[in-house]
Design an enzyme around this catalytic site. Structure first.
Site, mmCIF file in Angstrom:
data_model
loop_
_atom_site.group_PDB
_atom_site.id
_atom_site.type_symbol
_atom_site.label_atom_id
_atom_site.label_comp_id
_atom_site.label_asym_id
_atom_site.label_seq_id
_atom_site.Cartn_x
_atom_site.Cartn_y
_atom_site.Cartn_z
ATOM 1 C CG HIS A 295 39.552 54.629 46.460
ATOM 2 N ND1 HIS A 295 38.184 54.554 46.516
ATOM 3 C CD2 HIS A 295 39.908 54.071 45.272
ATOM 4 C CE1 HIS A 295 37.713 53.969 45.432
ATOM 5 N NE2 HIS A 295 38.753 53.664 44.648
ATOM 6 C CG HIS B 43 41.341 54.849 40.468
ATOM 7 N ND1 HIS B 43 40.272 54.923 39.597
ATOM 8 C CD2 HIS B 43 40.797 54.606 41.682
ATOM 9 C CE1 HIS B 43 39.150 54.714 40.267
ATOM 10 N NE2 HIS B 43 39.444 54.514 41.541
ATOM 11 N NE ARG C 34 33.804 52.012 38.206
ATOM 12 C CZ ARG C 34 34.754 51.634 39.052
ATOM 13 N NH1 ARG C 34 34.459 50.875 40.089
ATOM 14 N NH2 ARG C 34 36.010 52.031 38.891
ATOM 15 C CG HIS D 184 42.961 86.563 57.762
ATOM 16 N ND1 HIS D 184 42.742 85.206 57.643
ATOM 17 C CD2 HIS D 184 43.956 86.693 58.658
ATOM 18 C CE1 HIS D 184 43.582 84.553 58.430
ATOM 19 N NE2 HIS D 184 44.318 85.434 59.073
ATOM 20 C CB THR E 211 42.124 49.418 45.681
ATOM 21 O OG1 THR E 211 42.674 49.242 44.371
ATOM 22 C CG2 THR E 211 40.653 49.053 45.665
#
Length: 524
Positions: A210, A208, A15, A305, A181
């Protein structure tokens, strides 16, 4: 050690993730993703918005053909329209028609949105929330309240934002999902607000977030620290604008670092393959630097590394790559040290002494100074190693080539033709072939010459071709680096060529590709 907490994972890839620019999942893609999410052990799968379009409505019907093991299918919707009761709102008829196990209902938690978007009174909005949740609970559904713009609304008018949650909780909501949101709330603010909500309400809290501020994962983890028990997100962080919180990284962090139960432990080792699976269906390459699941997540290039990792992987790896289904890799480049070369050669099955390692490393660095780049061309590196060790004997020798590009005046169509002369021992072959472009024609002509002697080349296909200008300031006289990817029935490999002439650079990369295939075939 503190007792393990159980965090419920809620997936909204189908969705929210489907709202990504450039991503369109076919009905078959959605079914495959749903089946895999279920197999991974994700308990809630939000499949779409049944009232939004016929495509989503039909997909809910298609889901019923799947024999899901444990996942619950969630239908997304919003509070009922002002002026209508839930029973008379067409959106709820669509939602109930698909017979979901649960519903996630978005409602306004920000006084700004109530005033300027819905344009109704604050009390009327609270009634919309209460009526909707109560109606769906009476229909036997598990219901989550998606408090849209909750954090922005809380900072603007905290009391009203809490009242919106209270209306949903009093109506029987099973969880209150706090939504960032706009994606701009920082993690410490999310943590503080979630704690304050937990002090006021007993209903389970979800989160939730974003990713507009690049902090979606951090914000989600901060919410869990503060007491959230449900985390919503998407696979690979897909979503509108800058995307959503990446569930793969969230699951890994919660499970491996925060002592939480998420999906079954045995399935953590499937995270990286699953992320690649979804990226393929989305027709979008998985960024190599994606945390935990990207191809470069456990890749070491610097010699310092690589040397440490060979001695103890924990020196430069925060978790073992196999714990999330990924693999360790060592790259070779002008920044490499002996450890990189040794690791790569071990993988290739080539044994090197200390003196050989120095020779290979010196030749590698000289080549990269001249514009070569081997960290994406492991095939050419393998050829370089054999040439340095004196164990490489060319299978053929170029005597000459010519490429002609013709443009037909009437149609404007262009085509390329390559003619080539190669020698294989005492045998000389001269062939010509056409192609869609100069390099394709060259590839076709070379194959035509070699395949009678080396039938194994019939399986080889050129699958990718990239050209990079090395110094744009030189204009059309700049050197170029050509990277070619080839594959046969069982594997793929990449080779590189560098020259001021793009055809010559292509030829060098093409020859390495063919020679490598022949080298591997003869060493079997």
């Amino acid at each position: 050690m503190a007792k393990k907490r159980t965090i419920t994972i809620y997936d909204t890839t189908l969705r929210d993730g489907a709202q990504t620019k450039g991503i369109t999942f076919s009905p078959e893609d959605k079914l495959r993703i749903t089946a895999e999410l279920d197999s991974m052990g994700v308990p809630y799968i939000e499949a779409g918005w049944p009232s939004a379009n016929p495509k989503d409505l039909k997909f809910y019907e298609d889901i019923k053909t799947l024999k899901l093991k444990q996942a619950r299918i969630v239908a997304f919707g919003s509070t009922h329209r002002p002026g209508l009761t839930p029973a008379r709102d067409p959106a709820f008829k669509s939602l109930l028609r698909v017979e979901p196990a649960a519903a996630c209902i978005v409602g306004k938690a920000s006084s700004l949105h109530v005033r300027d978007v819905l344009r109704i009174s604050f009390d009327d909005n609270l009634r919309l929330i209460s009526n909707t949740i109560h109606y769906l609970k009476n229909k036997g559904l598990e219901v989550f309240f998606d408090a849209e713009h909750f954090f922005d609304g809380f900072f603007l008018n905290p009391e009203y934002a809490l009242q919106s949650l209270g209306a949903a909780a009093d109506a029987g909501a099973d969880a209150l999902v706090l939504c960032d949101t706009n994606g701009g709330t920082l993690p410490w603010d999310i943590e503080d607000v979630v704690r304050r909500v937990r002090e006021r309400l007993d209903t389970p809290i979800g989160i939730h977030v974003h990713n507009d501020a690049g902090a979606a994962m951090a914000g989600s983890l901060a919410a869990v620290r503060a007491g959230a028990t449900q985390v919503q997100g998407t696979i690979n962080g897909y979503g509108e604008r800058c995307g959503n919180a990446d569930l793969c990284a969230i699951i890994a962090n919660l499970s491996l670092k925060m002592n939480c139960e998420t999906i079954p432990r045995r399935n953590l080792a499937r995270l990286a393959p699953f992320a690649r699976f979804v990226s393929e269906l989305a027709n979008r390459p998985l960024p190599p630097n994606r945390p935990f699941t990207g191809a470069s997540a456990f890749t070491h290039k610097a010699g310092f590394h690589a040397d440490a990792v060979r001695k103890n992987p924990a020196t430069y790896e925060h978790v073992p790559p196999e714990s999330v289904g990924n693999v360790r890799d060592m790259l070779v480049s002008d920044q490499s040290g002996k450890a990189n070369v040794m690791t790569m050669c071990e993988r290739l099955g080539v044994k090197l002494g200390a003196a050989d390692v120095k020779k290979v490393l010196a030749r590698l660095k000289d080549a990269e100074f001249g514009g070569y780049q081997y960290d994406g061309a492991e095939g050419s590196f393998e050829i370089l190693v054999h040439k340095t060790l004196g164990t490489f004997k060319p299978f053929f020798e170029l005597e000459g080539l010519r490429i002609v590009v013709t443009k037909r005046r009437r149609t404007g169509e262009s085509f390329s033709e390559a003619s080539i002369a190669v020698r294989m021992g005492d045998k000389r072959e001269f062939t010509a072939a056409e192609g869609d472009g100069p390099v394709n024609a060259l590839d076709n002509a070379l194959r035509k010459a070699l395949e009678p002697m080396f039938p194994c080349l019939e399986d080889v296909r050129l699958t990718d071709y990239k050209v990079r200008v090395l110094d744009e300031r030189e204009g059309t006289a700049a050197g170029v680096r050509v990277l070619i990817t080839s594959r046969d029935k069982t594997s793929s490999w990449s080779t590189v060529g560098v020259s001021e002439n793009v055809i010559e650079a292509s030829w060098i990369a093409l020859v390495d590709s063919i020679e490598l295939k022949l080298l591997r075939e003869t060493s079997k």
